[in-house]
Design a protein around this motif. Structure first.
Motif, PDB file in Angstrom:
ATOM      1  N   THR A 182     -42.159  27.778  17.560  1.00 53.19           N
ATOM      2  CA  THR A 182     -41.643  27.337  18.848  1.00 53.19           C
ATOM      3  C   THR A 182     -40.363  27.439  19.358  1.00 53.19           C
ATOM      4  OG1 THR A 182     -41.469  25.085  17.843  1.00 53.19           O
ATOM      5  CG2 THR A 182     -43.651  25.710  18.634  1.00 53.19           C
ATOM      6  N   MET A 183     -39.234  27.899  18.307  1.00 52.59           N
ATOM      7  CA  MET A 183     -37.862  28.000  18.563  1.00 52.59           C
ATOM      8  C   MET A 183     -37.634  29.553  18.103  1.00 52.59           C
ATOM      9  SD  MET A 183     -35.934  25.878  16.039  1.00 52.59           S
ATOM     10  CE  MET A 183     -35.690  26.259  14.169  1.00 52.59           C
ATOM     11  N   PHE A 184     -36.919  30.233  18.513  1.00 55.53           N
ATOM     12  CA  PHE A 184     -36.364  31.530  18.168  1.00 55.53           C
ATOM     13  C   PHE A 184     -35.524  31.357  17.045  1.00 55.53           C
ATOM     14  CE2 PHE A 184     -34.143  35.476  18.442  1.00 55.53           C
ATOM     15  CZ  PHE A 184     -35.021  36.259  19.434  1.00 55.53           C
ATOM     16  N   ALA A 185     -35.888  32.364  16.303  1.00 50.76           N
ATOM     17  CA  ALA A 185     -35.236  32.705  14.974  1.00 50.76           C
ATOM     18  C   ALA A 185     -35.495  31.397  13.947  1.00 50.76           C
ATOM     19  CB  ALA A 185     -33.744  33.199  14.860  1.00 50.76           C
ATOM     20  N   ASP A 186     -36.643  30.771  13.862  1.00 50.10           N
ATOM     21  CA  ASP A 186     -37.079  29.795  13.265  1.00 50.10           C
ATOM     22  C   ASP A 186     -36.890  30.184  11.615  1.00 50.10           C
ATOM     23  OD1 ASP A 186     -38.318  27.739  11.765  1.00 50.10           O
ATOM     24  OD2 ASP A 186     -39.715  27.378  13.220  1.00 50.10           O
ATOM     25  N   PRO A 187     -36.212  29.376  10.925  1.00 45.84           N
ATOM     26  CA  PRO A 187     -36.152  29.902   9.232  1.00 45.84           C
ATOM     27  C   PRO A 187     -37.435  29.768   8.705  1.00 45.84           C
ATOM     28  CG  PRO A 187     -34.405  28.230   9.966  1.00 45.84           C
ATOM     29  CD  PRO A 187     -35.270  28.335  11.130  1.00 45.84           C
ATOM     30  N   ALA A 188     -38.517  29.316   9.263  1.00 53.52           N
ATOM     31  CA  ALA A 188     -39.834  29.253   8.648  1.00 53.52           C
ATOM     32  C   ALA A 188     -40.555  30.621   8.885  1.00 53.52           C
ATOM     33  CB  ALA A 188     -40.676  28.057   9.006  1.00 53.52           C
ATOM     34  N   ASN A 189     -40.083  31.126  10.080  1.00 51.58           N
ATOM     35  CA  ASN A 189     -40.927  32.421  10.455  1.00 51.58           C
ATOM     36  C   ASN A 189     -40.398  33.636   9.990  1.00 51.58           C
ATOM     37  OD1 ASN A 189     -42.569  33.875  12.245  1.00 51.58           O
ATOM     38  ND2 ASN A 189     -41.190  33.501  14.070  1.00 51.58           N
ATOM     39  N   THR A 190     -40.974  34.798  10.218  1.00 54.11           N
ATOM     40  CA  THR A 190     -40.754  36.026   9.546  1.00 54.11           C
ATOM     41  C   THR A 190     -39.358  36.547  10.015  1.00 54.11           C
ATOM     42  OG1 THR A 190     -41.616  37.169  11.445  1.00 54.11           O
ATOM     43  CG2 THR A 190     -43.203  36.764   9.860  1.00 54.11           C
ATOM     44  N   PHE A 191     -38.829  37.679   9.347  1.00 53.58           N
ATOM     45  CA  PHE A 191     -37.443  38.247   9.464  1.00 53.58           C
ATOM     46  C   PHE A 191     -36.977  38.572  10.998  1.00 53.58           C
ATOM     47  CE2 PHE A 191     -39.519  42.085   8.907  1.00 53.58           C
ATOM     48  CZ  PHE A 191     -38.516  43.122   9.607  1.00 53.58           C
ATOM     49  N   HIS A 192     -38.189  38.820  11.870  1.00 51.26           N
ATOM     50  CA  HIS A 192     -38.132  39.669  12.657  1.00 51.26           C
ATOM     51  C   HIS A 192     -37.015  39.165  13.747  1.00 51.26           C
ATOM     52  CE1 HIS A 192     -42.082  40.989  11.446  1.00 51.26           C
ATOM     53  NE2 HIS A 192     -41.717  42.177  11.457  1.00 51.26           N
ATOM     54  N   GLU A 193     -37.179  38.148  14.189  1.00 49.92           N
ATOM     55  CA  GLU A 193     -36.142  37.546  15.071  1.00 49.92           C
ATOM     56  C   GLU A 193     -34.640  37.593  14.695  1.00 49.92           C
ATOM     57  OE1 GLU A 193     -39.066  35.338  18.433  1.00 49.92           O
ATOM     58  OE2 GLU A 193     -37.999  34.170  17.013  1.00 49.92           O
ATOM     59  N   LYS A 194     -34.734  37.356  13.364  1.00 50.58           N
ATOM     60  CA  LYS A 194     -33.416  37.224  12.818  1.00 50.58           C
ATOM     61  C   LYS A 194     -32.501  38.693  12.902  1.00 50.58           C
ATOM     62  CE  LYS A 194     -35.418  33.892  10.059  1.00 50.58           C
ATOM     63  NZ  LYS A 194     -36.836  33.737  10.120  1.00 50.58           N
ATOM     64  N   ALA A 195     -33.537  39.537  12.670  1.00 49.63           N
ATOM     65  CA  ALA A 195     -33.007  40.979  12.769  1.00 49.63           C
ATOM     66  C   ALA A 195     -32.352  41.271  14.245  1.00 49.63           C
ATOM     67  CB  ALA A 195     -34.199  41.881  12.317  1.00 49.63           C
ATOM     68  N   ALA A 196     -33.269  40.926  15.042  1.00 48.29           N
ATOM     69  CA  ALA A 196     -32.474  40.987  16.478  1.00 48.29           C
ATOM     70  C   ALA A 196     -31.177  40.432  16.521  1.00 48.29           C
ATOM     71  CB  ALA A 196     -33.572  40.343  17.576  1.00 48.29           C
ATOM     72  N   LEU A 197     -31.169  39.520  16.160  1.00 44.92           N
ATOM     73  CA  LEU A 197     -29.616  38.829  16.334  1.00 44.92           C
ATOM     74  C   LEU A 197     -28.689  39.662  15.740  1.00 44.92           C
ATOM     75  CD1 LEU A 197     -30.325  34.939  15.102  1.00 44.92           C
ATOM     76  CD2 LEU A 197     -30.335  35.943  17.205  1.00 44.92           C
ATOM     77  N   CYS A 198     -29.086  40.272  14.582  1.00 46.05           N
ATOM     78  CA  CYS A 198     -27.990  41.367  13.632  1.00 46.05           C
ATOM     79  C   CYS A 198     -28.065  42.695  14.522  1.00 46.05           C
ATOM     80  CB  CYS A 198     -28.878  41.790  12.320  1.00 46.05           C
ATOM     81  SG  CYS A 198     -28.780  40.260  11.225  1.00 46.05           S
ATOM     82  N   ARG A 199     -29.172  43.012  15.000  1.00 44.41           N
ATOM     83  CA  ARG A 199     -28.622  44.409  15.966  1.00 44.41           C
ATOM     84  C   ARG A 199     -27.786  44.123  17.171  1.00 44.41           C
ATOM     85  NH1 ARG A 199     -32.335  45.132  12.285  1.00 44.41           N
ATOM     86  NH2 ARG A 199     -30.356  44.846  11.431  1.00 44.41           N
ATOM     87  N   ALA A 200     -27.779  43.040  17.616  1.00 41.98           N
ATOM     88  CA  ALA A 200     -26.635  42.726  18.649  1.00 41.98           C
ATOM     89  C   ALA A 200     -25.221  42.654  18.210  1.00 41.98           C
ATOM     90  CB  ALA A 200     -27.151  41.551  19.538  1.00 41.98           C
ATOM     91  N   ALA A 201     -25.045  41.679  17.039  1.00 38.90           N
ATOM     92  CA  ALA A 201     -23.876  41.393  16.725  1.00 38.90           C
ATOM     93  C   ALA A 201     -23.379  42.577  15.866  1.00 38.90           C
ATOM     94  CB  ALA A 201     -23.885  40.024  15.634  1.00 38.90           C
ATOM     95  N   GLU A 202     -24.024  43.534  15.138  1.00 46.11           N
ATOM     96  CA  GLU A 202     -23.557  44.472  14.235  1.00 46.11           C
ATOM     97  C   GLU A 202     -23.076  45.599  15.245  1.00 46.11           C
ATOM     98  OE1 GLU A 202     -26.882  45.020  11.778  1.00 46.11           O
ATOM     99  OE2 GLU A 202     -27.898  45.977  13.302  1.00 46.11           O
ATOM    100  N   ASN A 203     -23.456  45.566  16.458  1.00 50.24           N
ATOM    101  CA  ASN A 203     -22.971  46.609  17.454  1.00 50.24           C
ATOM    102  C   ASN A 203     -22.214  46.304  18.641  1.00 50.24           C
ATOM    103  OD1 ASN A 203     -24.286  49.161  16.317  1.00 50.24           O
ATOM    104  ND2 ASN A 203     -26.070  47.481  16.480  1.00 50.24           N
ATOM    105  N   THR A 204     -22.029  44.706  18.755  1.00 44.95           N
ATOM    106  CA  THR A 204     -21.685  44.190  19.934  1.00 44.95           C
ATOM    107  C   THR A 204     -22.015  44.474  21.277  1.00 44.95           C
ATOM    108  OG1 THR A 204     -19.527  44.548  18.466  1.00 44.95           O
ATOM    109  CG2 THR A 204     -19.305  43.394  20.628  1.00 44.95           C
ATOM    110  N   CYS A 205     -23.413  44.594  21.249  1.00 45.94           N
ATOM    111  CA  CYS A 205     -24.117  45.038  22.677  1.00 45.94           C
ATOM    112  C   CYS A 205     -25.147  44.059  22.664  1.00 45.94           C
ATOM    113  CB  CYS A 205     -24.568  46.338  22.333  1.00 45.94           C
ATOM    114  SG  CYS A 205     -26.056  46.611  21.454  1.00 45.94           S
ATOM    115  N   PHE A 206     -25.762  43.946  23.811  1.00 49.28           N
ATOM    116  CA  PHE A 206     -26.911  43.213  24.039  1.00 49.28           C
ATOM    117  C   PHE A 206     -28.266  43.608  23.463  1.00 49.28           C
ATOM    118  CE2 PHE A 206     -24.166  41.826  27.684  1.00 49.28           C
ATOM    119  CZ  PHE A 206     -24.288  40.337  27.572  1.00 49.28           C
ATOM    120  N   PHE A 207     -29.037  42.920  23.279  1.00 47.52           N
ATOM    121  CA  PHE A 207     -30.266  43.324  22.739  1.00 47.52           C
ATOM    122  C   PHE A 207     -31.471  42.531  23.351  1.00 47.52           C
ATOM    123  CE2 PHE A 207     -33.815  43.583  19.256  1.00 47.52           C
ATOM    124  CZ  PHE A 207     -33.837  44.977  19.119  1.00 47.52           C
TER     125      PHE A 207
END
Length: 262
Positions: A182-207
């Motif tokens: 019910t919340m984005f990047a929930d620690p109990a959820n799979t890795f996928h949404e955490k990966a999205a945070l990384c894609r933006a931060a590691e490139n300094t771009c919007f994802f």
């Protein structure tokens, strides 16, 4: 650089290929009512993502051409650029792709899915090549589903070449017994949404992610800022457009441009 208003189409899986086209046309018109410059649809929205559990007609090049023409006409009428998740037939094989349409309804081209998931190998073949596209003053790229989750270089490639935002059309539905977030990047959820945070931060771009609306959806449509924080996300399983204003000056691409490879 200004502001780019985007819309992410968090829509139910279309009942038929023909329905997918009419749903896309309606969403484009809705994006125009929200003054969006560009709308992104989920992976293979037209004609629908092929799974073992869904009976779909065989790939049809004639249908696809008609569908793309209809979507392009809707884009030109609405003055909204489109990133349409679709499929196309290349050298006899079926390739997952994103059709990019300019705001005037002209076709900008395709971004094929180059890194396909192992589960897709019996249905789809890998595409080739990468591109950067333009909408107003913004440059953008596209990384499709599995690419954005597990192949960071697909996002970095676009960011290094000027993309301030990378769109991420994907298909992700719940499996029996899976966690229902019910919340984005929930620690109990799979890795996928955490990966999205990384894609933006590691490139300094919007994802900007676009998924289907489905019950128990494990990921949702969302916008991640260039610092890796969540700007907004669509409530899980809720159909509708997620509209967001991207402040392009935030997308410096600093970390992407410092990378010495890709």
């Amino acid at each position: 650089m200004g502001t780019l208003r985007i819309a992410l189409a968090n829509l139910p899986f279309p009942a038929t290929p023909e329905t997918s086209v009419s749903m896309a046309e309606a969403a484009i018109a809705d994006a125009a009512r929200h003054s969006a410059s560009i709308i992104c649809f989920p992976e293979c929205f037209v004609p629908g993502y092929r799974t073992a559990s869904r009976a779909m007609p065989p790939p049809d090049a004639i249908f696809l051409e008609r569908a793309w023409t209809a979507v392009a006409h809707a884009a030109g009428k609405a003055n909204v650029a489109v990133v349409l998740g679709t499929e196309r037939i290349v050298n006899g094989g079926l390739v997952i792709a994103a059709l990019v349409v300019n705001r005037d309804g002209t076709i900008a081209g395709f971004q094929d899915k180059v890194q396909i998931d192992p589960s897709e190998e019996g249905t789809y073949k890998a595409g080739a090549g990468r591109r950067v596209f333009q909408c107003d003053s913004a440059s953008f790229g596209v990384a499709i589903c599995h690419e954005g989750w597990r192949y960071p270089e697909t996002v970095r490639w676009a960011a290094k070449r000027g993309a301030q935002v990378v769109f991420h059309p994907h298909f992700h539905e719940a499996e029996p017994g899976s966690y229902r977030p019910t919340m984005f990047a929930d620690p109990a959820n799979t890795f996928h949404e955490k990966a999205a945070l990384c894609r933006a931060a590691e490139n300094t771009c919007f994802f900007a992610m676009s998924n289907f609306a489905s019950e128990g959806s494990p990921t949702t449509s969302a916008v991640i800022r260039p610092d890796g924080t969540v700007q907004c996300f669509q409530p899980y399983g809720q159909a509708g457009l997620l509209v967001a204003d991207l402040e392009l000056d935030e997308a410096t691409r600093l970390l992407a441009t410092r990378c010495r490879s890709y």
